[in-house]
Scaffold this active site. Sequence first.
Site, PDB file in Angstrom:
ATOM      1  N   SER A  31       7.683  24.000 -56.377  1.00  0.00           N
ATOM      2  CA  SER A  31       6.402  23.999 -55.666  1.00  0.00           C
ATOM      3  C   SER A  31       5.555  22.791 -56.054  1.00  0.00           C
ATOM      4  O   SER A  31       5.623  22.305 -57.181  1.00  0.00           O
ATOM      5  CB  SER A  31       5.649  25.284 -56.022  1.00  0.00           C
ATOM      6  OG  SER A  31       4.297  25.202 -55.623  1.00  0.00           O
ATOM      7  N   GLY A  80      11.781  34.726 -53.069  1.00  0.00           N
ATOM      8  CA  GLY A  80      10.576  34.332 -53.807  1.00  0.00           C
ATOM      9  C   GLY A  80      10.337  35.267 -54.975  1.00  0.00           C
ATOM     10  O   GLY A  80      10.725  34.998 -56.115  1.00  0.00           O
ATOM     11  N   LYS A 111       8.290  24.783 -43.432  1.00  0.00           N
ATOM     12  CA  LYS A 111       8.253  26.175 -43.914  1.00  0.00           C
ATOM     13  C   LYS A 111       6.970  26.879 -43.469  1.00  0.00           C
ATOM     14  O   LYS A 111       5.874  26.364 -43.678  1.00  0.00           O
ATOM     15  CB  LYS A 111       8.338  26.195 -45.443  1.00  0.00           C
ATOM     16  CG  LYS A 111       8.203  27.579 -46.062  1.00  0.00           C
ATOM     17  CD  LYS A 111       8.520  27.535 -47.554  1.00  0.00           C
ATOM     18  CE  LYS A 111       8.414  28.881 -48.221  1.00  0.00           C
ATOM     19  NZ  LYS A 111       7.050  29.311 -48.467  1.00  0.00           N
ATOM     20  N   PRO A 169       9.933  28.084 -53.139  1.00  0.00           N
ATOM     21  CA  PRO A 169       8.865  27.554 -54.001  1.00  0.00           C
ATOM     22  C   PRO A 169       7.883  28.656 -54.366  1.00  0.00           C
ATOM     23  O   PRO A 169       7.385  29.364 -53.498  1.00  0.00           O
ATOM     24  CB  PRO A 169       8.190  26.501 -53.114  1.00  0.00           C
ATOM     25  CG  PRO A 169       8.529  26.897 -51.702  1.00  0.00           C
ATOM     26  CD  PRO A 169       9.869  27.554 -51.772  1.00  0.00           C
ATOM     27  N   GLN A 199       8.789  21.119 -52.635  1.00  0.00           N
ATOM     28  CA  GLN A 199       7.919  21.673 -51.594  1.00  0.00           C
ATOM     29  C   GLN A 199       6.581  20.959 -51.611  1.00  0.00           C
ATOM     30  O   GLN A 199       5.939  20.827 -52.652  1.00  0.00           O
ATOM     31  CB  GLN A 199       7.717  23.175 -51.831  1.00  0.00           C
ATOM     32  CG  GLN A 199       6.723  23.831 -50.880  1.00  0.00           C
ATOM     33  CD  GLN A 199       5.325  23.914 -51.457  1.00  0.00           C
ATOM     34  OE1 GLN A 199       5.165  24.078 -52.662  1.00  0.00           O
ATOM     35  NE2 GLN A 199       4.310  23.794 -50.621  1.00  0.00           N
ATOM     36  N   TYR A 208      -0.951  38.772 -59.165  1.00  0.00           N
ATOM     37  CA  TYR A 208      -0.875  37.527 -58.390  1.00  0.00           C
ATOM     38  C   TYR A 208       0.501  37.374 -57.740  1.00  0.00           C
ATOM     39  O   TYR A 208       0.624  36.998 -56.570  1.00  0.00           O
ATOM     40  CB  TYR A 208      -1.192  36.322 -59.299  1.00  0.00           C
ATOM     41  CG  TYR A 208      -0.778  34.988 -58.703  1.00  0.00           C
ATOM     42  CD1 TYR A 208      -1.487  34.423 -57.653  1.00  0.00           C
ATOM     43  CD2 TYR A 208       0.345  34.317 -59.192  1.00  0.00           C
ATOM     44  CE1 TYR A 208      -1.087  33.213 -57.090  1.00  0.00           C
ATOM     45  CE2 TYR A 208       0.752  33.110 -58.640  1.00  0.00           C
ATOM     46  CZ  TYR A 208       0.029  32.562 -57.588  1.00  0.00           C
ATOM     47  OH  TYR A 208       0.433  31.375 -57.034  1.00  0.00           O
ATOM     48  N   VAL A 241      13.163  39.824 -49.117  1.00  0.00           N
ATOM     49  CA  VAL A 241      14.574  39.901 -49.523  1.00  0.00           C
ATOM     50  C   VAL A 241      14.653  40.400 -50.966  1.00  0.00           C
ATOM     51  O   VAL A 241      14.189  39.748 -51.886  1.00  0.00           O
ATOM     52  CB  VAL A 241      15.263  38.524 -49.381  1.00  0.00           C
ATOM     53  CG1 VAL A 241      16.681  38.584 -49.919  1.00  0.00           C
ATOM     54  CG2 VAL A 241      15.234  38.081 -47.928  1.00  0.00           C
ATOM     55  N   ARG A 242      15.212  41.575 -51.132  1.00  0.00           N
ATOM     56  CA  ARG A 242      15.303  42.176 -52.458  1.00  0.00           C
ATOM     57  C   ARG A 242      16.737  42.504 -52.839  1.00  0.00           C
ATOM     58  O   ARG A 242      16.987  43.086 -53.892  1.00  0.00           O
ATOM     59  CB  ARG A 242      14.454  43.467 -52.524  1.00  0.00           C
ATOM     60  CG  ARG A 242      12.978  43.268 -52.202  1.00  0.00           C
ATOM     61  CD  ARG A 242      12.256  42.473 -53.308  1.00  0.00           C
ATOM     62  NE  ARG A 242      10.827  42.325 -53.010  1.00  0.00           N
ATOM     63  CZ  ARG A 242      10.316  41.288 -52.346  1.00  0.00           C
ATOM     64  NH1 ARG A 242      11.091  40.293 -51.917  1.00  0.00           N
ATOM     65  NH2 ARG A 242       9.020  41.229 -52.116  1.00  0.00           N
ATOM     66  N   THR A 254       5.358  22.861 -46.388  1.00  0.00           N
ATOM     67  CA  THR A 254       4.782  24.178 -46.104  1.00  0.00           C
ATOM     68  C   THR A 254       3.536  24.024 -45.243  1.00  0.00           C
ATOM     69  O   THR A 254       2.595  23.316 -45.615  1.00  0.00           O
ATOM     70  CB  THR A 254       4.459  24.918 -47.417  1.00  0.00           C
ATOM     71  OG1 THR A 254       5.685  25.111 -48.128  1.00  0.00           O
ATOM     72  CG2 THR A 254       3.821  26.274 -47.143  1.00  0.00           C
ATOM     73  N   TYR A 297       2.654  20.619 -50.233  1.00  0.00           N
ATOM     74  CA  TYR A 297       1.437  21.029 -49.531  1.00  0.00           C
ATOM     75  C   TYR A 297       0.689  19.764 -49.162  1.00  0.00           C
ATOM     76  O   TYR A 297       0.593  18.836 -49.975  1.00  0.00           O
ATOM     77  CB  TYR A 297       0.536  21.867 -50.446  1.00  0.00           C
ATOM     78  CG  TYR A 297       0.930  23.313 -50.607  1.00  0.00           C
ATOM     79  CD1 TYR A 297       1.129  24.130 -49.493  1.00  0.00           C
ATOM     80  CD2 TYR A 297       1.063  23.890 -51.870  1.00  0.00           C
ATOM     81  CE1 TYR A 297       1.465  25.471 -49.637  1.00  0.00           C
ATOM     82  CE2 TYR A 297       1.388  25.230 -52.018  1.00  0.00           C
ATOM     83  CZ  TYR A 297       1.587  26.008 -50.904  1.00  0.00           C
ATOM     84  OH  TYR A 297       1.912  27.333 -51.049  1.00  0.00           O
ATOM     85  N   HIS A 332       5.013  33.492 -45.689  1.00  0.00           N
ATOM     86  CA  HIS A 332       4.561  33.219 -47.059  1.00  0.00           C
ATOM     87  C   HIS A 332       4.609  34.499 -47.900  1.00  0.00           C
ATOM     88  O   HIS A 332       3.747  34.752 -48.745  1.00  0.00           O
ATOM     89  CB  HIS A 332       3.140  32.646 -47.031  1.00  0.00           C
ATOM     90  CG  HIS A 332       2.874  31.616 -48.102  1.00  0.00           C
ATOM     91  ND1 HIS A 332       2.877  30.274 -47.857  1.00  0.00           N
ATOM     92  CD2 HIS A 332       2.585  31.744 -49.422  1.00  0.00           C
ATOM     93  CE1 HIS A 332       2.586  29.614 -48.974  1.00  0.00           C
ATOM     94  NE2 HIS A 332       2.418  30.493 -49.937  1.00  0.00           N
TER      95      HIS A 332
HETATM   96  C1  FNR Z   1       4.724  31.931 -53.037  1.00  0.00           C
HETATM   97  N1  FNR Z   1       5.095  31.181 -51.927  1.00  0.00           N
HETATM   98  C2  FNR Z   1       4.890  29.816 -51.929  1.00  0.00           C
HETATM   99  N2  FNR Z   1       5.330  29.052 -50.890  1.00  0.00           N
HETATM  100  C3  FNR Z   1       5.185  27.721 -50.903  1.00  0.00           C
HETATM  101  O1  FNR Z   1       5.601  27.057 -49.957  1.00  0.00           O
HETATM  102  N3  FNR Z   1       4.575  27.105 -51.975  1.00  0.00           N
HETATM  103  C4  FNR Z   1       4.081  27.804 -53.038  1.00  0.00           C
HETATM  104  O2  FNR Z   1       3.558  27.225 -53.982  1.00  0.00           O
HETATM  105  C5  FNR Z   1       4.213  29.206 -53.010  1.00  0.00           C
HETATM  106  N4  FNR Z   1       3.702  29.958 -54.024  1.00  0.00           N
HETATM  107  C6  FNR Z   1       3.997  31.307 -54.085  1.00  0.00           C
HETATM  108  C7  FNR Z   1       3.603  32.054 -55.199  1.00  0.00           C
HETATM  109  C8  FNR Z   1       3.962  33.382 -55.302  1.00  0.00           C
HETATM  110  C9  FNR Z   1       3.569  34.154 -56.531  1.00  0.00           C
HETATM  111  C10 FNR Z   1       4.719  34.001 -54.275  1.00  0.00           C
HETATM  112  C11 FNR Z   1       5.158  35.443 -54.381  1.00  0.00           C
HETATM  113  C12 FNR Z   1       5.083  33.278 -53.153  1.00  0.00           C
HETATM  114  C13 FNR Z   1       5.869  31.811 -50.828  1.00  0.00           C
HETATM  115  C14 FNR Z   1       7.356  31.785 -51.143  1.00  0.00           C
HETATM  116  O3  FNR Z   1       7.878  30.484 -51.081  1.00  0.00           O
HETATM  117  C15 FNR Z   1       8.151  32.639 -50.145  1.00  0.00           C
HETATM  118  O4  FNR Z   1       7.854  32.257 -48.829  1.00  0.00           O
HETATM  119  C16 FNR Z   1       7.894  34.136 -50.313  1.00  0.00           C
HETATM  120  O5  FNR Z   1       7.780  34.471 -51.672  1.00  0.00           O
HETATM  121  C17 FNR Z   1       9.028  34.933 -49.684  1.00  0.00           C
HETATM  122  O6  FNR Z   1       8.787  36.305 -49.773  1.00  0.00           O
HETATM  123  P1  FNR Z   1       9.380  37.229 -50.953  1.00  0.00           P
HETATM  124  O7  FNR Z   1      10.820  36.832 -51.178  1.00  0.00           O
HETATM  125  O8  FNR Z   1       8.531  36.989 -52.146  1.00  0.00           O
HETATM  126  O9  FNR Z   1       9.209  38.603 -50.396  1.00  0.00           O
END
Ligand code: FNR
Length: 384
Positions: free
Chosen positions: A109, A335, A257, A80, A130, A27, A315-316, A158, A132, A281
């Site tokens: 989140s 994230g 976002k 988030p 954040q 997930y 971003v790692r 978002t 929704y 995302h």
């Molecule tokens: C997310 N992301 C996300 N974004 C948001 O606005 N609300 C959320 O609840 C979530 N939930 C979420 C769960 C998981 C497991 C991941 C991996 C990502 C997106 C997150 O905020 C972000 O935009 C990305 O994770 C950025 O990419 P990287 O750093 O994971 O590559």
Amino acid sequence: MSRAIAAAVRDYRELARRRLPHFLFEYIDGGAYDEITLRRNIEDLQAIALRQRILCDVSRIDLTTRLFGQDMAMPIGLAPVGLAGMNARRGEVQAARAAEAAKVPFCLSTVSLCAMDEVAGALKRPFWFQLYLIKDRGFVRDMLAKAKALGCSALVFTVDLPTPGARYRDVRSGLTGAPGLAGEVRRAWQIAHKPGWAWDVGVNGRPHQLGNIASALGAKSSLRDFLGWIGQNFDASANWRDLEQIRQAWDGPLIVKGILDPGDAVRAADLGADGIVVSNHGGRQLDGVLSSARALPPITEAVGGRLTILADGGVRSGLDVVRLLALGAQGVLIGRAWAYALAGAGQAGVSHVLSLMAAEMRVAMALTGVTKINEIDRSSLAEG
Ligand code: FNR
């Protein structure tokens, strides 16, 4: 592998893979459909060549910055991440504490396990929240009022999830879309909540509350129920008028976002957003869209100077942070990097990832010949 020998974010990814139940790792790690955008986020960033400069006196490097009226130790925030509380016990609180210690913002989140009150109560610095958009606007209003009362210092709205993106890995793991596997998911869920397990999220005998939306979810309590609830309650009719209304309802900094298009960025600026996050995302929504690294430059050109531009996706490392800053972002969100670290080593893991990123940024700045964040620009890149 212990925390002591984790050298980079990817080591925490491996730790997370070993520690979490399979469906939960998938997930976090996975993206939409064939994961083309997920891969592009990482590959396009890494393909950006930094420009080495020499003899620049880089004996003093300053990573500090100020965004949305808040002083930050470096231009990084914790994005988030929904359900992050499953990765470690009271997971969002652990991550928020790590962010606070590192003097960077933590964004909670809407769909966190720990509720806003719990996170706010654990911190001295304000958190970001954040949002929704869900269909019940009264519920949205209540969440905003609560965020305000708890001292939330920025609202991240978002907008790239009017409908959940389909993720093959979640289907294969039994998390979504495969009714026949429901029993297996339930078993995994129960295992994940056995007392004593690292990712036990139980509190007061109630193992799996989704803090901010618990009352809306009502009696529903399994992960599957929750995912179904998202499908039914996230508002696919969300539109610019809703952004206007949220702007009116929220008098603090408002960050939109999930923007990939320059025209959308202009419209968000016109409607009074204080910031945007250029984001797909994390490759979890529409597979095949542009990577953040490629979407960012035209957006910077269109709205740079009108609002604060943040970016995330792929971003790692601290080098990646410098790359996005060079392309025009003023701040970067991470994230998966923190989600893996939380799963791998809890609060200490998140702290470690943040300190790794700071150290990597220092090296990148020193060798590209800059000493302050606002000196990072296109000239930090080999192709200018
Ligand atoms: C997310 N992301 C996300 N974004 C948001 O606005 N609300 C959320 O609840 C979530 N939930 C979420 C769960 C998981 C497991 C991941 C991996 C990502 C997106 C997150 O905020 C972000 O935009 C990305 O994770 C950025 O990419 P990287 O750093 O994971 O590559």
